[in-house]
Design an enzyme around this catalytic site. Structure first.
Site, PDB file in Angstrom:
ATOM      1  CE  LYS A  52      -4.284  -1.630   0.109  1.00  0.00           C
ATOM      2  NZ  LYS A  52      -5.196  -1.399  -1.022  1.00  0.00           N
ATOM      3  CD  GLU A 112     -10.015   4.033   0.500  1.00  0.00           C
ATOM      4  OE1 GLU A 112      -9.812   5.256   0.402  1.00  0.00           O
ATOM      5  OE2 GLU A 112      -9.333   3.188  -0.139  1.00  0.00           O
ATOM      6  CB  SER A 144      -0.160  -8.029  -1.321  1.00  0.00           C
ATOM      7  OG  SER A 144      -1.030  -8.870  -0.588  1.00  0.00           O
TER       8      SER A 144
END
Lengths: 266, 398
Positions: free
Chosen positions: B88, B110, B377
């Site tokens: 991210k 968010e 990830s």
């Protein structure tokens, strides 16, 4: 001459030199019988009724209308049932101008052509779709024009629409919905800092009536901008008021009558 | 039909389904973004922070024991080794540098699992910006550790109580706040969703994953991989993992959706397998919805995949057949999580474990000379409570 009920009513008000008054209610809150009574009680008083079709993710709405939508869905409100309510109203002779306020997914899910056809047969006069900006309207406009534009797509403009305004208003019909503040419905009278300049700029290019909505409660709230608008829209406050009155249709009629009288005397 | 807004679309997916008050805002972002990615100074800054702050490049690790057991070459792209523990941060660095360049002083985000929230709070701390993160009440409970990290970093965490109290509702609230405050606030979207140009920005800033992986695989094997795989919620790590391979037709692309308790139950997040095209959060894509067009609740043991939609480019890759999307259940993911942990000493995020689970299935069709890359990830530290409840047979929240 158009026989669209919104356009006829706007023409009439213009001829009489009067401002328009529009209220918003959520369809099926608390049930369809109440919605029908509230609509009928405003006949001849409120110029246009915005009928909200509840959606699970109402991103243009503040907490009051979110809650209203949520409850209406739990109580079984749907687009299909709202069309049936419209059928009943029209068959009982109601000539009240009515626009649906709804999110685009509800239309996509119904099917654009089916939706446009059903709007025509049910006597829906206009649509307000807050998550469908000008650039995304082609498909819906095509579907509506296939029904001879029986139903008008109402255009919204915002305080920061600026250079977008002429393009949005070029083919706009019925009335233009000016959002008074940035953000969502129901922010209690706190308008955008440049609201008057903005309304003036819309008024100067608009060939159709200019309505202001978002955060209006009383006629006094629109007094400062009375010269640059042709009417006012009350949503969140109207829902709150109906709730307090136990969704009594008389309360709706009284409030609308008072607002209209006061707005036209300021 | 010829669309007026063509550049915002991937086939029939994408677009800009937002309030009129956000259209000029999106236009400003689009212009600033297109300028920035052509500006060598912006790219230099972005690369500088990715290297010196995030810790890139991340390794492409050859998983020896897994490869041996499953009979094909398994490479893991170690996004779990990034600062803050997941991919991210790649996107946050790009978007926050863009926000700074545009003169914004506040950022909002968010978050579902909390990884994007933590990454945004981290970037905001680094660049001295005010940060508010919207998170569903249910996720606040599931991911208490990440809530604490965000608060330590100086961010305000707004617990959202509406609808399903998860990522979908947090996104609704972030959009509402953005519409109110866009004049001084930049909305950093973490998934490959949202109105254009967000899906494009997220892809651009996540494509570093596949650019590195492609080069690393060439160095290790002297050729392209046969299969590239990643989990898909909104689709940010997967679009980044696919990006540089989309134009390599020999590479099979596989996205793994969360099947929750099974795609034939009502409790899953498999929007490609079971959804229909619709419009949510500014974009047209596959969505889980009921017969009236109301959005359905998604379910997954993994908070990061618990979303009823998917990014528009994924919908396009799905329809054109360029990528294949497959479902993996909660229990398959948890088995894979334990397998990776025990065989390789890597505790993955439950999200990433979905991709691992399908990799083990896919390996059966592959030979020992073929190879696949799986995007790992994120790391599993944030999930230990969920994992321990699951292993104790207590089920999980939501």
């Amino acid at each position: 001459m158009s026989d669209n009920r919104i356009e006829l009513q706007m023409k009439k008000l213009q001829d009489e030199g009067k401002k328009a008054f529009i209220t918003y209610i959520t369809a099926g809150l608390p049930d369809y019988a109440a919605t029908k009574a509230i609509i009928k009680a405003q006949e001849g008083i409120t110029d246009v009724i915005e009928l909200g079709i509840p959606f699970s993710d109402p991103t243009a709405d503040g907490p009051v209308i979110q809650q209203a939508s949520y409850e209406a869905i739990l109580n079984g409100a749907t687009l299909k049932k709202t069309f049936e309510l419209m059928d009943e109203l029209r068959s009982e002779g109601s000539t009240q101008p009515i626009v649906f306020m709804m999110y685009y997914n509800t239309i996509v899910n119904f099917g654009l052509n089916e939706f446009a056809g059903r709007c025509k047969s049910a006597g829906v006069d206009g649509l307000i779709v807050p998550d469908l900006p000008f650039e995304e309207q082609d498909a819906l406009k095509d579907a509506l024009s296939a029904t001879d534009n029986a139903t008008i797509l109402i255009q919204l403009v915002s305080p920061i629409s600026a250079d977008r305004i002429p393009q949005i208003l070029a083919d706009a019909k019925g009335f233009v919905y000016c959002v008074s503040a940035m953000g969502v419905t129901g922010q209690g009278g706190t308008y955008h800092k440049d609201v008057t300049d903005y309304l003036k700029s819309v008024k100067s290019v608009s060939k159709i009536p200019v309505m202001m909505g978002f955060g209006i409660r009383t006629a006094a709230d629109v007094e400062p901008m009375k010269d640059c608008i042709d009417g006012a829209i009350v949503g969140t406050h109207f829902i709150n008021l109906l709730r307090e009155a136990g969704f009594d249709s008389k309360a709706a009629a009284e409030y609308a009558g008072t607002f209209k009288k006061e707005m036209n005397s300021i | 039909m010829e669309r007026m807004n063509k550049k915002a679309y991937y086939g029939e997916y994408g677009g800009q389904y937002v309030a009129e008050s956000l259209m000029n805002v999106l236009d400003e972002i689009d212009k600033a973004f297109e300028e920035a990615i052509k500006d060598p100074e912006f790219i230099r800054q972005y690369n500088y922070y990715l290297k010196q702050y995030v810790g890139r490049e991340t390794p492409l690790y050859f998983a020896e024991r897994l490869s041996e057991k499953y009979g094909t070459k398994i490479y893991l792209k170690r996004e779990d080794l990034n600062h803050t523990g997941a991919h991210k941060i790649n996107n946050v660095m790009g978007q926050i540098l863009l926000a700074k360049r545009m003169g914004k002083t506040k950022v909002i985000a968010e978050t579902g699992a909390g990884q994007h929230g933590v990454a945004t709070a981290t970037g905001a701390a680094l660049f001295g910006m005010e940060c508010t993160v919207y998170m569903g009440e249910e996720d606040v409970k599931r991911q208490a550790l990440n809530v604490m990290r965000m608060e330590m970093l100086g961010a305000k965490v707004e617990s959202v109580r509406s609808g399903s109290n998860t990522l979908k509702d947090a996104t609704n609230e972030a959009i509402r706040t953005w519409a109110k405050t866009a004049e001084d606030t930049f909305y950093i979207i973490g998934s490959a969703i949202g109105p254009y140009p967000y899906p494009k920005m997220v892809k651009e800033f996540q494509s570093i994953i596949s650019r590195e992986a492609k080069k690393q695989h060439m160095e290790a094997e002297g050729r392209l991989p046969d299969v590239v795989m990643a989990c898909v919620g909104g689709g940010s790590n997967s679009i980044g993992m696919f990006a540089d391979f989309i134009d390599e037709p020999s590479v099979e692309l596989i996205g793994v959706e969360a099947a929750g308790k099974g795609i034939d139950t009502d409790e899953h997040a498999a929007s490609m397998a079971k959804g229909r095209p619709g419009v949510l959060h500014g974009t047209r894509s596959y969505l889980l919805q009921d017969e009236d067009g109301n959005i359905q609740l998604a379910h997954s043991i993994s908070a990061g995949l618990d979303y009823p939609g998917v990014g528009p480019e994924h919908a396009y890759l799905h329809d054109t057949g360029r990528a294949k999307y497959v479902p993996i259940t909660d229990s398959e993911a948890m088995d894979a999580l334990m397998e990776l942990t025990r065989l390789e000493g890597i505790i993955p995020a439950i999200e990433s474990a979905h991709a691992m689970a399908y990799a083990f299935k896919k390996a059966k069709e592959m030979t020992k000379d073929q190879s696949m890359i799986i995007c790992l990830s994120g790391r599993g530290d944030k999930d230990v409570n969920t994992i321990s409840d699951y292993l104790a047979g207590k089920g999980y929240l939501n």
